[in-house]
Enzyme design. Sequence first.
Site, PDB file in Angstrom:
ATOM      1  N   GLY A 142       0.813  -1.204   0.000  1.00  0.00           N
ATOM      2  CA  GLY A 142       0.000   0.000   0.000  1.00  0.00           C
ATOM      3  C   GLY A 142       0.846   1.253   0.000  1.00  0.00           C
ATOM      4  O   GLY A 142       1.981   1.257  -0.481  1.00  0.00           O
ATOM      5  N   SER A 143       0.317   2.306   0.582  1.00  0.00           N
ATOM      6  CA  SER A 143       0.973   3.609   0.530  1.00  0.00           C
ATOM      7  C   SER A 143       2.156   3.677   1.495  1.00  0.00           C
ATOM      8  O   SER A 143       2.168   3.010   2.534  1.00  0.00           O
ATOM      9  CB  SER A 143      -0.025   4.705   0.883  1.00  0.00           C
ATOM     10  OG  SER A 143      -0.336   4.663   2.273  1.00  0.00           O
ATOM     11  N   GLY A 164       2.510   2.340   5.332  1.00  0.00           N
ATOM     12  CA  GLY A 164       3.590   1.393   5.562  1.00  0.00           C
ATOM     13  C   GLY A 164       4.426   1.749   6.768  1.00  0.00           C
ATOM     14  O   GLY A 164       4.851   0.873   7.532  1.00  0.00           O
ATOM     15  N   CYS A 219       1.136  -0.035  -8.719  1.00  0.00           N
ATOM     16  CA  CYS A 219       2.353   0.499  -8.104  1.00  0.00           C
ATOM     17  C   CYS A 219       3.533   0.463  -9.066  1.00  0.00           C
ATOM     18  O   CYS A 219       4.481   1.235  -8.914  1.00  0.00           O
ATOM     19  CB  CYS A 219       2.679  -0.281  -6.838  1.00  0.00           C
ATOM     20  SG  CYS A 219       2.735  -2.065  -7.070  1.00  0.00           S
ATOM     21  N   GLU A 270       3.342  10.184  -6.653  1.00  0.00           N
ATOM     22  CA  GLU A 270       2.611   9.063  -7.240  1.00  0.00           C
ATOM     23  C   GLU A 270       1.162   9.467  -7.482  1.00  0.00           C
ATOM     24  O   GLU A 270       0.445   9.850  -6.553  1.00  0.00           O
ATOM     25  CB  GLU A 270       2.678   7.842  -6.330  1.00  0.00           C
ATOM     26  CG  GLU A 270       2.072   6.600  -6.962  1.00  0.00           C
ATOM     27  CD  GLU A 270       2.265   5.354  -6.116  1.00  0.00           C
ATOM     28  OE1 GLU A 270       2.382   4.269  -6.707  1.00  0.00           O
ATOM     29  OE2 GLU A 270       2.285   5.473  -4.876  1.00  0.00           O
TER      30      GLU A 270
END
Length: 503
Positions: A243-244, A248, A299, A396
Site C-alpha cells: 500500500g501507501s 507502511g 504500483c 505518485e
Amino acid sequence: MEQSTVEGLFEAFAEFFPGATEIGSYVGGRLIPGTGDEIQIYDPASGEKSVSYRDGGAACAQQACVAAQEAQKKWWGMTHAARGRILYAVAAKVREHNEPLARLEAISTGKPIRDSRREAEMVAEMFEFYAGWADKFYGHVIPVPTTHLNYTRREPYGTILHVAPWNIPMLSFGWQVAPTIAVGNAVLLKPSELTPFTSLAIAMLAERAGVPVGLINVLAGYGHTTAQAAIADHAVKKVVFVGSPATGVRIAEAAAKRVIPCILELGGKSANIVFDDANLDQAAAGAQVAVFSGAGQSCTAGSRLLVHRKVYDEVVGKVADGARKLRVGHPLENTTEIGPINNRNQFEHIKRMIARGVEEGAHLAAGTTKFGDEGYFVPPTLFTGVSNDMDIARTEVFGPVIAAIPFETEEEAIAIANDNEFGLAGAVWTNDVARAHRVAAQVDAGTFWINSYRSIHVGSPFGGYKNSGYGRTSGIEALYEYTQTKSVWVQTAASAVTPFGRA
C-alpha cells in the site's frame, strides 16, 4: 436503487455465500458480521452508494488469531506433499469459478471484466506454482569441522498477517496467500475495506478444496482498527503490507513495538526510458500498457516516460494518439479497456494532480481537466514538456497519467530515473544490447524490463528499492520470507570431548 449498485454487487457476492444477508469477515469457516463502524461502499461506475457493512474490529481479529493457530498446527502436521496436493485443488476451484470471481471483482473494483478474468486465471496459476514447491523447499546438511551432523530446517512462522491494497484484491490473495500456506503457515488477510469481496470468496473456495477450516481468515474492516488489533496479537509473527508509504510506516512501527518482522511493498514512480534507436511503435504501445492498464492503479506503473530528445515529439505523438483511441467504459462491458477509478478519494487525488500538472506549465497532450458527474472515470492522460522537478513527475498519481520527460544522453536518463524517492520498477527500450544491460544494472528498481513492460509472473521475485519497501513476495524468495531457519546439531561420535569434558 439501480441493479448496478446495491443489488448487483450483493448478488455477485451471494453466488459464493448463498443466504448471506450481510457482508462480514470470514473466520473459522464462517461469515461473521462486524460490530464496529459502518463502512459504506460506492459503485465506481456510477458514484452511487452500494452495499455497506460493519467494521470487524478487535474482537474479530482476536477470534481469527485463535482459529488460525488451531488450523496451523493441523496444517503443519501434514506431509509436505499433502499440502501441495491441496494447493493444486485450490487452483482448480478458482479456475472453476473464474467467471463469477471475475464479475465480483469487476463490480467491486471497477476493473474491466476481461482483465478480471485474466487475474482469476493468474490466481489459479499462483496456487499451482507454489503447490509444486511444497515438497521441494527444505534445509541443508552442513559439513561442519566437528563430529556433529549439522542440518537446517525451514520452519513456518505460524500465523502471518497480510494487509492488502484495494487495486488488486483478487491478485493479492493468490500472490500473498499461496506461498504463505505452501510452507506451513496460517493466514490473516486484511484486504482493503473497499474491496474485501473476492478475498472472502476465495477463502471459502480454498476450504472447499481441502484447506483446513481457519487456516485462511479474511478480516473485513479498517486498517486502524482491525489490522492494528491483529498486529498487536501475539499469535501474529510477521506482517506483510502492500500500500501507501505513509501507511507502511505506521504498519512497520506497530510491528517494531512487538519486535516482529515486516515485508513492505509501497509506492512507485517508475521510469520508462525510450532511446532513439528503439522500435518506436513498440515503445509507444508499451508506454500505454505501462500506465493505462488498470486505469493506472498499479504500483509498477511507468508513470514517468523518459524519451530521447531526438524522437521525443514522435513518441509522445504516438502515445497521445493511442490514448485517445482507448475505450473507457463500464467494467462489465467486454469492450471496455479502461474502467473507472476504484473510489472517490483516489478519483479526487488524480483530478488534483492533473490540475497541478497544468498549473506547473506541463502541456496536456491527451486527457482533460473537466470530468463528468457520473462515476469515477479518468480518460488516459499524457503530459508533455515535463521536467523531473515538477510534482506531476515526483508524486505518485496512481491513475492513468503519464508525465513525458525528454533527455539527451544515457547518463542523463539514468540520473533522472534515479532522482526519485521510489525504486519499484522501470524499463528501457533500445536495440543496443550492451546499453540495455548497462541501464538495467544502474537504475534503482526491484523489477526492470528491457523492450517490454508489465510482464510479471509469480515465479519471479517482486519487491522494491528505497522508499518502495523491502522484502520479496513472489518466486522462491517468498518461501524464504515466510519461513525461519533452524540449525540442528547432532553429536555422532561415540565419545566426544567438549571444552568442559566429555559429552
